[in-house]
Design a protein around this motif. Structure first.
Motif, short mmCIF file in Angstrom:
data_model
loop_
_atom_site.label_atom_id
_atom_site.label_comp_id
_atom_site.label_asym_id
_atom_site.label_seq_id
_atom_site.Cartn_x
_atom_site.Cartn_y
_atom_site.Cartn_z
N GLY A 61 0.79 -1.24 0.00
CA GLY A 61 0.00 0.00 0.00
C GLY A 61 0.81 1.28 0.00
O GLY A 61 0.65 2.12 0.88
N PRO A 62 1.69 1.46 -1.02
CA PRO A 62 2.43 2.74 -1.07
C PRO A 62 1.45 3.91 -1.12
O PRO A 62 0.59 3.95 -1.97
N SER A 77 5.65 6.01 2.12
CA SER A 77 4.98 5.36 3.25
C SER A 77 4.10 4.25 2.73
O SER A 77 3.54 4.34 1.63
N SER A 78 3.97 3.17 3.50
CA SER A 78 3.15 2.02 3.09
C SER A 78 2.03 1.85 4.09
O SER A 78 2.27 1.45 5.24
N ILE A 83 5.74 1.05 7.85
CA ILE A 83 7.09 1.53 7.52
C ILE A 83 7.12 2.58 6.42
O ILE A 83 6.19 2.75 5.64
N LEU A 84 8.27 3.24 6.44
CA LEU A 84 8.63 4.22 5.43
C LEU A 84 9.82 3.58 4.69
O LEU A 84 10.76 3.11 5.33
N SER A 85 9.76 3.56 3.35
CA SER A 85 10.90 3.06 2.57
C SER A 85 11.73 4.26 2.09
O SER A 85 11.17 5.24 1.61
N SER A 103 -0.08 2.02 9.57
CA SER A 103 -0.82 2.67 8.49
C SER A 103 -0.44 4.15 8.25
O SER A 103 -1.28 5.04 8.36
N PRO A 104 0.81 4.38 7.90
CA PRO A 104 1.20 5.77 7.59
C PRO A 104 0.58 6.25 6.28
O PRO A 104 0.53 5.51 5.30
N HIS A 105 0.09 7.48 6.27
CA HIS A 105 -0.50 8.08 5.06
C HIS A 105 0.44 9.14 4.48
O HIS A 105 1.51 8.80 3.99
N GLY A 106 0.06 10.43 4.59
CA GLY A 106 0.82 11.50 3.94
C GLY A 106 2.20 11.72 4.57
O GLY A 106 2.40 11.46 5.76
#
Ligand SMILES: [Cu+2]
Length: 408
Positions: A61-62, A77-78, A83-85, A103-106
């Motif tokens: 879920g990028p 963010s996914s 995590i953040l790639s 569940s990171p968004h913006g």
């Protein structure tokens, strides 16, 4: 060191250059990156060739995607993970991942600071990620945060909060890392962005067919610009005459006049456009079409559009070409000799002369290796206002200056 971009002697780039010379296509360097929400990848697009040149697998879920002003690092963010790639744009591979919460968004970079803000929707907080230490260094609690807009001077951030029953824009002071006020809304906020000059905030709301223009001095909505059904991303970029939004119902790129706050025109793109980016020169817009799995590339002046197939459900798009100025090396001189940019922007030098030259900075920052004639470029991002003098270390009589001026 992170602000120094070296195209110089990368074997990959030399190989690409050789290949492009053989095939007769000018090598351009800048790339666009598109997060494909459904197949968990990022498409890498060569902007000059107009095609996908790599596909990078990322966690599920990028969602949010941003790029450093010098174009070197991409943060993704996914939201199906926590995590953040961190993607190195030299290699187009994930260099590392950072744990930020569920569940990171913006995501949004803070200009002039080694700091990235992440809307951790699943844990009702904003995470402050130190981009040097590559770890979360602080958090601020906000209900169901979705997108983040940072004032160009890095002083405050507005966060769209999608907490049911408490829809709001929440304002964080980035120095004290505290919520300083909340602007209550009647409907769910979608995207929000600071215009490039920091004077107004543009945002969209679910069920409202208009761009909302907010004056951050009063936190009042000062204009509503009718767009058509379901506008999503909206912004007024530097170097563009018009503000722009993507409108999901009709599938259009909507242009408006930021002075009069009136509609100007609409350009047809694909189905369900989601996000938008603009090239550093302000001439080309890139729109992701979530419903057609494509990226529309639009010449803003003529409206001429081409389409590139990407992955499944493309959402965010960013372009690597930095905002800022270009300097050409010609006849043993830097042309123009003085360039003026805003904090966070970059200067890119290219050698169009017959001899090798270098870029050496008087402030002690790392300069370039020898730049040979023909397309091998060097770039530096400048975060702080001031005058930056430089010269060629081979020909000391060749001098130039970068003036970094805050627009405020
Ligand atoms: Cu020289």
């Amino acid at each position: 060191m992170q602000s120094i971009l070296r195209f110089g002697f990368s074997r990959l780039l030399l190989a690409a250059l050789a290949l492009s010379l053989l095939s007769g296509i000018a090598f351009a360097g800048p790339k666009a990156y598109v997060g494909n929400f459904k197949d968990n990848t990022v498409s890498v697009i060569d902007m000059a060739a107009g095609k996908v040149i790599a596909t990078i697998p990322v966690a599920a879920g990028p969602h949010g995607v941003t790029i450093t002003p010098d174009g070197r690092w991409l943060y993704v963010s996914s939201d199906g993970a926590s995590i953040l790639s961190v993607i190195d744009t030299f290699t187009d591979r994930v260099k590392q991942t950072i744990e930020v919460g569920k569940s990171p968004h913006g995501v949004a970079l803070v200009p002039g600071k080694e700091l990235l803000l992440v809307a951790v929707n699943g844990e009702d907080k904003i995470a402050f990620v130190d981009t040097v230490k590559q770890t979360v260094v602080a958090t601020v609690g906000i209900g169901k945060p979705h997108t983040i807009a940072v004032r160009p001077d890095g002083g405050v951030a507005y966060v769209s909060s999608q907490e049911p029953g408490h829809f709001a824009l929440v304002v964080i002071d980035l120095a004290t890392r505290k919520v300083i006020r909340t602007v209550a809304l009647d409907k769910t906020p979608r995207d929000l962005e600071y215009g490039h000059d920091g004077q107004v905030i543009y945002f969209t709301k679910a069920g409202v067919n208009a761009v909302e223009v907010l004056d951050p001095a009063s936190d009042k909505i000062v204009a509503e610009i009718p767009t058509g059904v379901s506008p999503h991303y909206v912004n007024h970029f530097r170097n563009t005459l018009f503000g722009m939004a993507v409108v999901q119902g009709p599938g259009t790129l909507f242009l408006f006049d930021p002075m009069t706050k009136k509609p100007v025109s609409s350009i047809k793109v694909g189905n369900q456009p989601h996000w938008l980016a603009v090239s550093g020169d302000g001439k080309t817009a890139y729109v992701t079409n979530e419903g057609s799995n494509t990226l529309s590339v639009i010449d803003i002046a003529s409206g001429k559009t081409t389409t590139i197939a990407v992955g499944n459900q493309p959402r965010k798009v960013v372009v690597q070409e930095p905002a800022g100025a270009k300097v050409s090396i010609e006849n043993f001189a830097f042309v123009p000799q003085v360039v003026t940019i805003a904090p966070g922007e970059s200067v890119t030098w290219s050698n169009n002369d017959g001899a090798p030259h270098t870029i050496a900075f008087k402030d002690g920052a790392a300069g370039s290796d020898q730049l040979f004639p023909g397309g091998v470029v060097f770039s530096r991002a400048f975060d702080r206002p001031g005058n930056y003098d430089y010269y060629c270390s081979i020909h000391a009589f060749m001098t130039g200056r970068v003036e970094v001026r805050s627009s405020k």
